[in-house]
Each structure stands twice: as structure tokens, then as C-alpha cells.
Design an enzyme around this catalytic site. Structure first.
Site, mmCIF file in Angstrom:
data_model
loop_
_atom_site.group_PDB
_atom_site.id
_atom_site.type_symbol
_atom_site.label_atom_id
_atom_site.label_comp_id
_atom_site.label_asym_id
_atom_site.label_seq_id
_atom_site.Cartn_x
_atom_site.Cartn_y
_atom_site.Cartn_z
ATOM 1 N N LYS A 33 0.845 -1.201 0.000
ATOM 2 C CA LYS A 33 0.000 0.000 0.000
ATOM 3 C C LYS A 33 0.877 1.247 0.000
ATOM 4 C CE LYS A 33 -3.754 2.076 2.718
ATOM 5 N NZ LYS A 33 -4.559 1.958 3.952
ATOM 6 N N SER A 53 -9.344 1.963 3.182
ATOM 7 C CA SER A 53 -8.518 2.685 2.242
ATOM 8 C C SER A 53 -7.512 1.798 1.493
ATOM 9 C CB SER A 53 -7.749 3.780 2.980
ATOM 10 O OG SER A 53 -6.956 3.203 4.005
ATOM 11 N N SER A 60 -9.391 -0.427 7.424
ATOM 12 C CA SER A 60 -8.895 -0.323 6.048
ATOM 13 C C SER A 60 -8.201 -1.547 5.482
ATOM 14 C CB SER A 60 -7.947 0.861 5.924
ATOM 15 O OG SER A 60 -8.694 2.035 5.787
#
Ligand code: GLN
Length: 496
Positions: free
Chosen positions: A82, A157, A181
Site C-alpha cells: 500500500k 482505504s 482499512s
């Protein structure tokens, strides 16, 4: 033919049926082919990945000459990271314009550990700006599409990581979970996501959002694969003072449930607003656990309804402090400022932050600054901290009666792109079932348990602090007894 699970890929590499270069190239080709449809990545790192793959292949060749040597556990496996986690010399944007040119000069500890375990990094995945969001729609670089339905969000996210794993662009990925997330996008994309206990995994090199909540965790196709990543990244780190010197968990993934497992069903999580097909899938999964020998008991987490307001005070308060460092001077982008003298500095801060932060980040900075401001601090932040303690105590009491708590991950399956963009509250409501674990510092694992209208549905098991081993063992036993985790979205199948 691309092996889909990390464990099968590692086996194929060791048996010499596949080289890491072939595997990595196949992943990179797939990333590139699917990128126009999915936009799961913000940066692909093919040169780095292929160099790491070649290094892994050399090591594998050596090993075959003398298989008695120990091999790094994930040698040659391509992963995605990420874009809020630093990989040295690879751009790290956090989904924000304010970091559009930021090249970290060091690796995050988790990346350091993955590389020591032999991994290959194919790229950095899309995220809501500074991990603030539940859909990746807050990324400054465009939304990621859900591989199961391109008109829908992948969750957030860590939506890029979940979409990349679901579509087979990477064998597994890292995400970060401050309020859900990792787990929520895992549920929306039909993969496994583990949020470890607060203090289990180092956050050194994770760009901070809410420092008392942030956790880095793996996303993978199977529980076994998530466990393999978790084992590598977990552990004390002198560079993150919140990590605890507790021993690594002894994972026992033998397909059996932990003996006499007691599963608690919190009444507060099966409420109006929960999509009937989500509830049905979760209840069916609980029956599977019962058939496997678990005892299911009702429990109560009475302060659950405070989790949402408490989170949306504490997380923005911490974010407002963490994001103060983006001033146009030290990191990333800087706006042009026509003024000079002392005023120029203030002007530079204001312009840089005004131009480069997106709307949701500004909203949170304002909310958080307000909650911390003199005169309001006790009424908002102070109260929120007290309520947080009550939420934590709810969990402690429940874990006196049961070993794990089962719940939905999200109230609905993946929603349409744009469905909540005008209504921040509706977006925040997506997090009701994931926030409490972060507030309590407890671990949680999300894994697929069915479909609703063709979209994956996830279920969550939460455990006591440092109880990841039980969560992984239980979720693994479920996967051995079911086959939801073998499902693959069509967008991924076409390129197999
Ligand atoms: N969706 C939550 C938020 O917007 C959680 C985000 C996260 O876990 N990073 O803050």
C-alpha cells in the site's frame, strides 16, 4: 499459468516448476493488462521487482544444490505494498498530491522484513488520501475499481491492495488498518485481511494517520497466506516504541478449530441496516463453525454505538497533528508563493496545504483541530477518550466468556462508485463494525463467507490482544471446510 495462492507459488518455486522471474513477469504483465480496468496501482516497480526476482532465483539455484540450507520463507514471491508504507527509492504518495514527488530514503520495517524473507515488490497500491476513507475515492489519483464489478468501489482505504490480490496481480499485499482499512476492502473484494493487535507489527515507515489506532496487516487469498505474511512482519522493533516484546505466535494451521472454541455473537452487530444477504452469509458461516465443533454464545458489547463518534473524533485529532508536518518545506510538493519576507512562510504553508490536500483530508484536519482546541478539548477529545476506554472494557469482559467474537465486516456489500461521495456520514457508517477493534487495540480477521447479488461478503473474527493465532487457526479451519476463497472475479479469470 499463474499460481494464485502464495503458498502454492512458493512450492512451485522450490520445486523448480517456475522461476521467480517468470512468476514476477507474469504478475507485472497482469498488473499492466488490468490497470486500465482496475487502477489498483499508483506505481509499478518492474526493474526493482525483476532484480529482486533474479536474486531469488540465484538463491534457489544454490539451494537446490544443497537443500539442507534453510531458505527465507517467502523467497521469490511477488507482493504489492500500500502506498502509505515506505519502500526505499520508490515513490510514496499516500494517495495525496502533497507527496506526489516523495521518494523515501529508507524502507519501512515491514518492508525490510519482507525483503529479508525473500519477497519481490511489484508496486505500490492505490489508497484513499492518507488512508482516510472507505472506498479509494479519496485518492488524488483516481478511484480503484472492484474486480467483481467495475462500477463498484473495492473498499478502502487499502482498496488497491485488495483489488490487486483479488484479481491476481500480486500473490498478497500489505495494507494499513486504522478503522477497518484492511478488513473492509478484503471483504468487498473477497479476500482475507488481518488487522493485527496494536503493538504487534512495527509501524516504522508507515506514514502516520491515527497513531493510537494504526496497524499494518496482510491481505491475501487464503488465511494460510495471510498467516505466512503475518509471521514475517510481526515482532518487536526498536524503531517503533509501541511494539511489544511478546513472543511470535505459534501458529497451528492444521485445519482444525482450536479445541473447545467459544465464539461470541454480539447482539449489537446484528442490527437494522445490516443487509439481509450479508447477515444470512455470516449466520451460515457461524453454522459451519458450529458444525466444526465451536460453541456459539451470545455476548454484549454495550458501548458499540459510541465507536463511530469516538473514532471520528480521535482519528481526525491524531491526523491533524500527524499531518502538520506537510508544510511545503520538508516533504513532497510545494506551492508557488508570490509573497516575500516573514509573511511568505505562512503564505507558503497555507497555499501548499490549501492546494495539495484533498477535501476529505481538510475536513479531518478541521474536525481534529477543533476537537483539540482550547475550550473544546475536554468536551470532545477528552470525552472520546473516556468512551474509548468503555469500548475497550466491553471487549475485555466479552473475552472472559468467549475466545473470539464473530461479526459482519461491513453492513453491505461493495457500494457503487459515487454512491456516498456527497454524504460523508453515510461513508463513515460503512465502518461501524470495524472501528471497535481499532479502538480496543484488538486483532481482527476478515475472510470471505459468500456472495450477495454476485458481490463477495466477508465475516470478521475479533480476538483478545495478541490472540492472532486463534483467529488464524479458526479462519483457516473454516476455509478448509468451505470453498468461497477459491472464487475468482471474471476480470482476473480472463487473463489466467
Ligand atoms: N474508513 C476509515 C476512515 O476513513 C478507516 C480508514 C483506515 O482504516 N485507514 O478513517
Amino acid at each position: 499459468m499463474l499460481p494464485l495462492s502464495l503458498s502454492s507459488a512458493i512450492l512451485a518455486l522450490r520445486q523448480g516448476r517456475l522461476s521467480s522471474r517468470e512468476l514476477t513477469q507474469a504478475c507485472l504483465d497482469r498488473c499492466q493488462a488490468l490497470e486500465p480496468a482496475l487502477h489498483a496501482f499508483l506505481t509499478l516497480s518492474p526493474e526493482l521487482a525483476l532484480a529482486q526476482a533474479d536474486q531469488a532465483d540465484r538463491r534457489l539455484v544454490e539451494w537446490r544444490k544443497d537443500p539442507s540450507q534453510p531458505l527465507p520463507p517467502l523467497l521469490g514471491a511477488p507482493l504489492a505494498i500500500k502506498d502509505v508504507i515506505c519502500v526505499k527509492d520508490v515513490r510514496c504518495t499516500c494517495g495525496s498530491r502533497i507527496l506526489e514527488n516523495f521518494i523515501p530514503p529508507y524502507h519501512a520495517t515491514v518492508v525490510e522484513r519482507l525483503l529479508a524473507a525473500g519477497c519481490v515488490i511489484v508496486g505500490k497500491t492505490n489508497t484513499d488520501e492518507f488512508a482516510m476513507g472507505s472506498s479509494t475515492e479519496n485518492s488524488a489519483y483516481g478511484v480503484t475499481h472492484n474486480p467483481w464489478d467495475l462500477t463498484r468501489v473495492p473498499g478502502g482505504s487499502s482498496g488497491g491492495s485488495a483489488a490487486a490480490v483479488a484479481a491476481g496481480c500480486a500473490l498478497a499485499a500489505l495494507g494499513s488498518d486504522t478503522g477497518g482499512s484492511v478488513r473492509q476492502p478484503a471483504a468487498f473484494c473477497g479476500v482475507v485481511g488481518l488487522k493485527p493487535t496494536y503493538g504487534r507489527v512495527s509501524r516504522f515507515g508507515l506514514v502516520a494517520y491515527g497513531s493510537s489506532l494504526d496497524a499494518i496487516g496482510p491481505l491475501a487469498r487464503t488465511v494460510e497466506d495471510a498467516a505466512a505474511l503475518f509471521e514475517v512482519i510481526a515482532g518487536h522493533d526498536p524503531l517503533d516504541a509501541t511494539t511489544m516484546p511478546v513472543p511470535r505466535p505459534a501458529l497451528q494451521l492444521d485445519g482444525r478449530l482450536p479445541a473447545r472454541l467459544r465464539i461470541g455473537l454480539p447482539q449489537e452487530y446484528f442490527i437494522a441496516g445490516l443487509h439481509p444477504a450479508v447477515e444470512a452469509a455470516v449466520r451460515a458461516a457461524i453454522q459451519v463453525f458450529e458444525q466444526l465443533g465451536a460453541e456459539v454464545l451470545p455476548v454484549s458489547l454495550p458501548h458499540t454505538s459510541y465507536a463511530l463518534p469516538v473514532y471520528y473524533l480521535i482519528a481526525p485529532a491524531e491526523a491533524s497533528a500527524n499531518l502538520a508536518r506537510y508544510d511545503g518545506i520538508r516533504y513532497g510538493a510545494r506551492a508557488a508563493s508570490p509573497s516575500s519576507g516573514g509573511e511568505a512562510l505562512l503564505d507558503l504553508f497555507c497555499r501548499t496545504r490549501g492546494e495539495k490536500f484533498g477535501a476529505e483530508v481538510k475536513r479531518r484536519i478541521m474536525l481534529g483541530t477543533y476537537a483539540l482546541s482550547a475550550g473544546y478539548y475536554e468536551a470532545y477529545y477528552g470525552q472520546a477518550q473516556k468512551a474509548r476506554t468503555l469500548i475497550k472494557q466491553d471487549f475485555e469482559r466479552a473475552f472472559e466468556q468467549v475466545d473470539v467474537i464473530a461479526a459482519p465486516v461491513t453492513p453491505t456489500p461493495a457500494f457503487k462508485i459515487g454512491e456516498h461521495t456527497d454524504d460523508p456520514l453515510a461513508m463513515y457508517l460503512e465502518d461501524v463494525f470495524t472501528l471497535p477493534a481499532n479502538l480496543a487495540g484488538a486483532p481482527g480477521i476478515a475472510f470471505p463467507v459468500g456472495f450477495a447479488d454476485g458481490l463477495p461478503v466477508g465475516m470478521q473474527l475479533m480476538g483478545p490482544h495478541f490472540g492472532e493465532a486463534v483467529l488464524l487457526q479458526a479462519a483457516h479451519a473454516y476455509q478448509q471446510a468451505t470453498s468461497w476463497h477459491h472464487s475468482m472475479p471474471d476480470v482476473g479469470k480472463t487473463l489466467l
